[in-house]
Design an enzyme around this catalytic site. Structure first.
Site: not given
Ligand SMILES: *[C@@H]1O[C@H](CO)[C@@H](O)[C@H](O)[C@H]1NC(C)=O
Ligand SMILES: *[C@@H]1O[C@H](CO)[C@@H](O)[C@H](O)[C@H]1NC(C)=O
Ligand SMILES: *[C@@H]1O[C@H](CO)[C@@H](O)[C@H](O)[C@H]1NC(C)=O
Length: 408
Positions: A204, A321, A362
């Site tokens: 990220e 995710e 996730w």
């Protein structure tokens, strides 16, 4: 002459059939991309998968803990899951740091990662491995910056991570260390191990908006560097998918006023980046919004990234995710969220013959991992309704796989 040619021809046929048999029995082939699809063993690769960031650390904490890694891989395999996203990082003064100080590695933690890679091979679950964290959890970008400060380097702000020569050197050293690691269990170098599907430059990545160009340059530099060491594996950035100043008409799709420094389209157009990723957390990103607005956002978010990946970026797309916190022990809302996400992913996968290739929830955990719990954890053995939803998605995604013609 003629007879020699004939003999050569016979040997050639035997040789070819040996190769063919060898290939068809080899479960260990590299995932590749062709246009907007992943390809594995002569078919498109369309999958359901999961995140499990904790695997290296749990495997390293104590040999008696390693069964947790094996259990999750076994349960995932039984649910038809084919890809696991995890990490090869952890910096500074934290428990079970992979890299306690620059260029210094904890062999015991590396052996934990060796175990994860080796075990994934047993269950034939491909790994997607991230190389540093944007956030301060487990060290991350800020720890790299702190190391440079400690070494007397003048740092103006944390985004110097992307520009400072000393820090870029630290990062490259880490990349090289991980990619050239020879697994102590399988004896295969990570860079040569087909159970690894892809590397990710960073979990990220983000920067302040004025550093967007620096972040882009960093992606270009590091992507080329990874490929210079390892051109067998696929590479992705690891980004969440926010749009920036380069695509003003796309900013309306961001959740609220996210200024993340990333450019979904431009960053993914970098030549060495093989596929695109997006993440989505409507409950966190739109925490003040009502459910119907979150649903609308979710659908548009997946749609626009799908459209851009297929038509502008022209690379496969995964949802890297997504998840939803459970309320107490009640998995009802999470189950309906998963069902909704899976239906969008499947519909796009179907329409693009696997261009939308899969999603990674996730996250999966084993029993007895309360200390790692973050509210998002799914324990397959304890959540039968969730397991069924995930297994159904695996089944219908895999059913989309098709043979592909051999390239000339
Ligand atoms: C690879 O493809 C061949 C031909 O379709 C098939 O027979 C074989 O089982 C496949 N191997 C794996 C590991 O899926
Ligand atoms: C974005 O920021 C502007 C200016 O601060 C504000 O007017 C607008 O409501 C914000 N939009 C969202 C979706 O938060
Ligand atoms: C994506 O493309 C389709 C087909 O062109 C279009 O109908 C849809 O509105 C697009 N989605 C977004 C969010 O722009």
């Amino acid at each position: 002459m003629a007879s020699i040619r004939k003999i050569n021809c016979v040997w050639g046929l035997i040789f070819l059939s040996l190769i063919f048999v060898g290939e068809s029995q080899n479960s260990n082939q590299f995932v590749e991309t062709r246009n907007t699809q992943f390809v594995l063993n002569g078919s498109t690769f369309v999958f359901n998968g999961f995140n499990a960031y904790w695997m290296m650390m749990v495997a390293a904490s104590d040999k008696s803990q390693r069964s947790k890694v094996s259990n999750v891989l076994a349960q995932a395999s039984a649910a038809g899951l084919k890809v696991c996203r995890t990490i090869a990082f952890g910096e500074g003064n934290i428990p079970l740091a992979l890299q306690p100080s620059p260029g210094v590695y904890n062999e015991n933690v590396f052996e934990g990662l060796d175990f994860v890679v080796s075990e994934a091979g047993k269950y034939n679950i491909k790994l997607m491995i991230s190389l540093v964290n944007n956030f301060k959890e487990l060290g991350g970008k800020l720890q790299y910056v702190q190391w440079a400060r400690d070494a007397g380097v003048k740092i103006k702000n944390p985004d110097d991570f992307y520009t400072n020569a000393v820090i870029r050197g630290y990062y490259k050293n880490h990349v090289k260390k991980v990619l050239t690691r020879v697994n102590t269990i399988t004896k295969i170098a990570y860079k040569d191990d087909p159970i690894i599907m892809a590397w990710q430059l960073m979990n990220e990545p983000r920067s302040a908006p004025q550093y967007a160009k620096s972040l882009h340059k960093w992606i270009e530099e590091m992507a080329a560097y990874v490929k210079s060491i390892d051109n067998k594996h696929l590479l992705s950035i690891g980004m969440e998918g926010f749009y920036g100043e380069e695509t003003p008409d796309r900013k309306q799709y961001n959740p609220g006023n996210y200024t993340s420094g990333t450019e979904f389209v431009k960053n993914h157009l970098v030549k060495e980046i093989d596929f695109a990723t997006m993440h989505v957390y409507p409950d966190r990103w739109l925490s003040t919004k009502i459910e119907t607005e979150r649903t609308r956002f979710l659908q548009r978010w997946i749609d626009i990234h799908f459209n851009d990946s297929m038509t502008i970026v022209k690379k496969p797309l995964i949802l890297g995710e997504f998840g939803r916190v459970i309320v107490g022990n009640d998995v009802k809302y999470r189950d309906s969220f998963l069902t909704e996400v899976y239906s969008y992913i499947y519909a796009h996968a179907k329409n693009s013959r696997g261009g939308m290739a899969g999603s990674l929830v996730w996250q999966l955990m084993s029993e007895g991992m309360e200390s790692y719990s973050d509210g998002y954890q799914i324990v397959l053995s304890q959540n039968p309704s969730t397991t069924k939803i995930m297994r159904d998605e695996s089944t219908r995604m895999v059913a989309l796989e098709q043979r592909v013609a051999k390239p000339n």
